[in-house]
Design an enzyme around this catalytic site. Structure first.
Site, short mmCIF file in Angstrom:
data_model
loop_
_atom_site.label_atom_id
_atom_site.label_comp_id
_atom_site.label_asym_id
_atom_site.label_seq_id
_atom_site.Cartn_x
_atom_site.Cartn_y
_atom_site.Cartn_z
N GLU A 35 5.84 -39.58 -3.73
CA GLU A 35 5.71 -38.20 -4.21
C GLU A 35 4.68 -37.41 -3.41
O GLU A 35 3.65 -36.95 -3.93
CB GLU A 35 5.36 -38.18 -5.70
CG GLU A 35 6.46 -38.74 -6.59
CD GLU A 35 6.10 -38.80 -8.06
OE1 GLU A 35 7.02 -39.00 -8.88
OE2 GLU A 35 4.90 -38.65 -8.40
N GLU B 225 13.61 -41.88 -9.85
CA GLU B 225 12.79 -42.00 -11.05
C GLU B 225 13.22 -40.97 -12.08
O GLU B 225 13.45 -39.80 -11.74
CB GLU B 225 11.29 -41.76 -10.78
CG GLU B 225 10.57 -42.81 -10.00
CD GLU B 225 9.08 -42.49 -9.88
OE1 GLU B 225 8.54 -41.77 -10.77
OE2 GLU B 225 8.46 -42.91 -8.91
#
Length: 673
Positions: free
Chosen positions: A153, A312
């Site tokens: 991320e 995710e």
């Protein structure tokens, strides 16, 4: 060409982040036994493991990871292997405290969280390259390896650092981008407030200043920070490509417009082998399934329309919002399969086993604290079977009806200080227009402003403050060649350097819209205006009005009150073979639907009034055939018309004429032919 699909994965991906280092080794065999029970095919491993892999400088311990990967392979589970460069070890920061990022106010952040990185720091870059090299050399040939997962991320929680290393790097970046300092002065408009620079050595990052700083400098620093993170990604990617050929390399994006504003995913999408995304519902009272659909459509668009992977999301509640409600029964499957409908070749979660310690111990997981005698576990097992049943659609592409233009550079520019109204929010307008299209059952592609738009009968521009001349010319050609364009206010105002386009507003869009704007007239907080139109409903608006002067456009709705009373509010301009609509105020849901209804009437798009609200119908097509997804987000059973009969993959039943979709359920029909 690099491989773009996980190596050795024969169906869709199902699984999640697996962090065995949080648990004694005696638990690992139970983990893989339960993974088999749940139908897990892929897990992400090693993302936060640098301190375990390199417990002290130059000392490495790969034994535990060897055993984990061997165990996964023995049980038919493939690995998305992480390079752990999002969290360097404590010993690294002790040796290199200057690798910790510095805020614009001069505060150096401390170790003890994640993502505390100065991406310009040479010691960090060298250490990241070293651990990546060692992992690639050791595991390139491991039979469990399906793909590589670089970092985690990017941009969350820190994207920009303002230290002296970054200042030097920024100067080099500016010299590469502009060539000479005179070009920087011109682009930034440094004649204003006496900010002119005589040499690159005088330029610093946009640190904390007594009042508002130079907006063009701040915009370029956003670009620099994004490019610097991307440099680090591509450095690791290139090592992996060299040492582990044939294995795709990715990093997990966060494309949801409400969750990550520091990364230009149009640029990043060109650098990964496979686009992957993390998505978490923002439970603020809005229709969360609409934001989910928007994030999935944007991710697919970043992937160029190719299949991507949801890497995710959550089985139930998260832990980082002010209030974290559980998902309702069946919602996990709906959320997961809605991503699949919109292009994901699988559904992955954070994480496999719920943590007992650390900051995310109350974040839901596939295997919750309560174990296997829980609703979440039973739904995970059921979802695993559903994902397995959908294996035939792997590699197919989602069909879109319309395009919405989006540009991260424009968002960055608009969110800088001293704009006409702090109540105007580009993301809010993007959300609102997307929701209006969603409620018309139109599937959306997002597109760059300069992209080829010819295949879309309708293009919507919800808020594009920054627009290049090339983008404006592109939209004019699109309309002249028969397209229908809908543009929201405060679009086309500045160029790529945040300089107002010469001439009247709306700059790059004057010609295509057939109008000029004499003046913006933002409304005071809480004030509203009414719009009236011939034979049309009265509309309600707030936040923004404008003094619009038609120059070829016809007025469709007029301001009924406020400073702009009697002036055009919504216009329509015939240009060549197409039409361009302009909305000069912030309309609510009913108003947007009314305008889009009129605009859709200018297109060949067929109305879909026979579909119930909040029942998604999306198609994926490809060599295996066409697959129709019907996702019922309501508490009532629904009927979806079928033009072509087929076989429902989750139940095995034949479907023809009308498809029954129970309340809260998902149905996927493989259409005949």
């Amino acid at each position: 060409m690099p491989e773009t699909t996980p190596r050795g994965l024969t169906g869709l991906a199902f699984g999640g982040d697996y962090n065995p280092e949080q648990w004694p080794e005696s638990v690992w065999r139970e983990d893989v036994r339960l993974m088999r029970e749940a139908g897990v095919t892929l897990v992400s491993v090693g993302i936060f493991s640098w301190a375990l892999l390199e417990p002290s400088p130059g000392e490495h311990d790969f034994g535990w990871l060897d055993r984990v990967l061997d165990l996964l392979h023995e049980n038919g589970v493939r690995a998305d292997l992480g390079t752990p460069t999002v969290v360097p070890p404590a010993w690294f920061y002790r040796a290199h405290p200057d690798a910790l990022p510095v805020t614009a106010g001069g505060v150096r952040l401390a170790f003890g969280s994640r993502g505390a990185i100065c991406h310009s720091n040479a010691a960090y870059r060298a250490a990241a390259a070293d651990i990546t090299t060692r992992l690639a050399e050791r595991y390139a040939g491991h039979p469990a390896l399906a793909m590589w997962h670089v970092h985690n991320e990017y941009g969350v929680p820190v994207s920009a650092c303002y230290c002296d290393s970054c200042a030097a790097h920024f100067r080099r970046w500016l010299e590469r981008e502009y060539g000479g300092v005179d070009a920087v002065n011109e682009a930034w408009g440094t004649a204003f407030w006496g900010q002119r620079y005589a040499g690159f050595e005088e330029i610093d990052p946009p640190r904390l200043t007594p009042t508002v700083g130079n907006p063009a400098q701040a915009l370029d620093y956003r670009r620099f920070a994004d490019a610097t993170m991307r440099e680090n990604f591509t450095a690791e990617r290139d090592i992996l490509h060299r040492l582990s050929p044939g294995v795709p390399v990715t990093t997990n994006f966060m494309t949801a417009l409400s969750q990550c504003d520091s990364v230009d995913y149009w640029a990043w999408g060109r650098e990964v082998d496979l686009v992957t995304n993390d998505h978490y519902l923002i439970t603020d009272g809005r229709r969360t399934h609409v934001n989910l659909a928007m994030a999935a459509d944007l991710t697919r668009s970043v992937a160029g329309g190719a299949p991507w992977l949801l890497l995710e999301h959550s089985t139930s509640g998260v832990n980082w919002q002010p209030r974290n409600p559980a998902k309702a029964p069946g919602q996990m499957a709906r959320n997961s399969l809605a991503h699949v409908a919109r292009g994901s070749d699988g559904a992955m979660f954070f994480q496999w086993r719920q943590s007992r310690r650390g900051a995310e111990k109350f974040h839901s997981a596939m295997l919750p604290h309560g174990g296997t005698d829980t609703r979440v576990w039973r739904e995970v097992v059921e979802l695993g079977a559903s994902v397995d049943a959908l294996a035939p659609l792997g590699g197919t592409r989602t069909e879109a009806d319309v395009a919405v233009l989006w540009d991260w550079n424009s968002w960055w520019a608009q969110n800088l200080d001293w704009r006409p109204s702090e109540d105007h929010d580009a993301r809010e307008r993007a959300d609102a227009f997307y929701e209006a299209l969603y409620d018309r059952h139109l599937t959306v592609d997002f597109a760059r402003p300069e992209a080829d738009l010819s295949r879309y009968p309708l293009v919507v521009v919800p808020a594009l403050y920054l627009m290049t001349k090339a983008a404006g010319d592109n939209l004019r050609a699109y309309v002249e060649n028969g397209g229908t364009l809908v543009v929201s206010y405060f679009s086309g105002i500045v160029d790529e350097h945040d300089a107002v386009h010469e001439g009247p507003y709306p700059g790059a869009l004057r010609d295509v819209l057939g109008l000029t704007v004499e003046e913006f007239s933002p409304l005071p907080a809480g004030e509203r205006v009414r719009l009236t139109g011939p034979g049309g409903p009265e509309l309600d608006a707030d936040v923004w009005t404008e003094f619009v002067v038609p120059r070829g456009a016809e007025t469709v709705w007029t301001y009924a009150d406020g400073l702009t009373a009697g002036r055009p509010a919504v216009t329509r301009h015939r240009l060549g073979e197409g039409t361009a609509w302009y909305v000069s105020t912030r309309l609510g849901a009913e108003g947007l639907d009314a305008v889009l209804g009129r605009a859709v009437g200018d297109t060949p798009l067929a109305p879909r009034a026979d579909l119930p609200r909040d029942v998604e119908v999306v198609r994926r097509t490809g060599e295996p055939g066409t697959f129709l997804f019907a996702i019922n987000h309501t508490a009532a059973d629904a009927q979806v018309p079928l033009d072509t009969p087929g076989t429902e993959l989750l139940t095995g039943e034949r479907a023809m004429g009308r498809l029954a979709v129970p309340a809260g359920a998902v149905r996927v029909v493989r259409l005949d032919g």
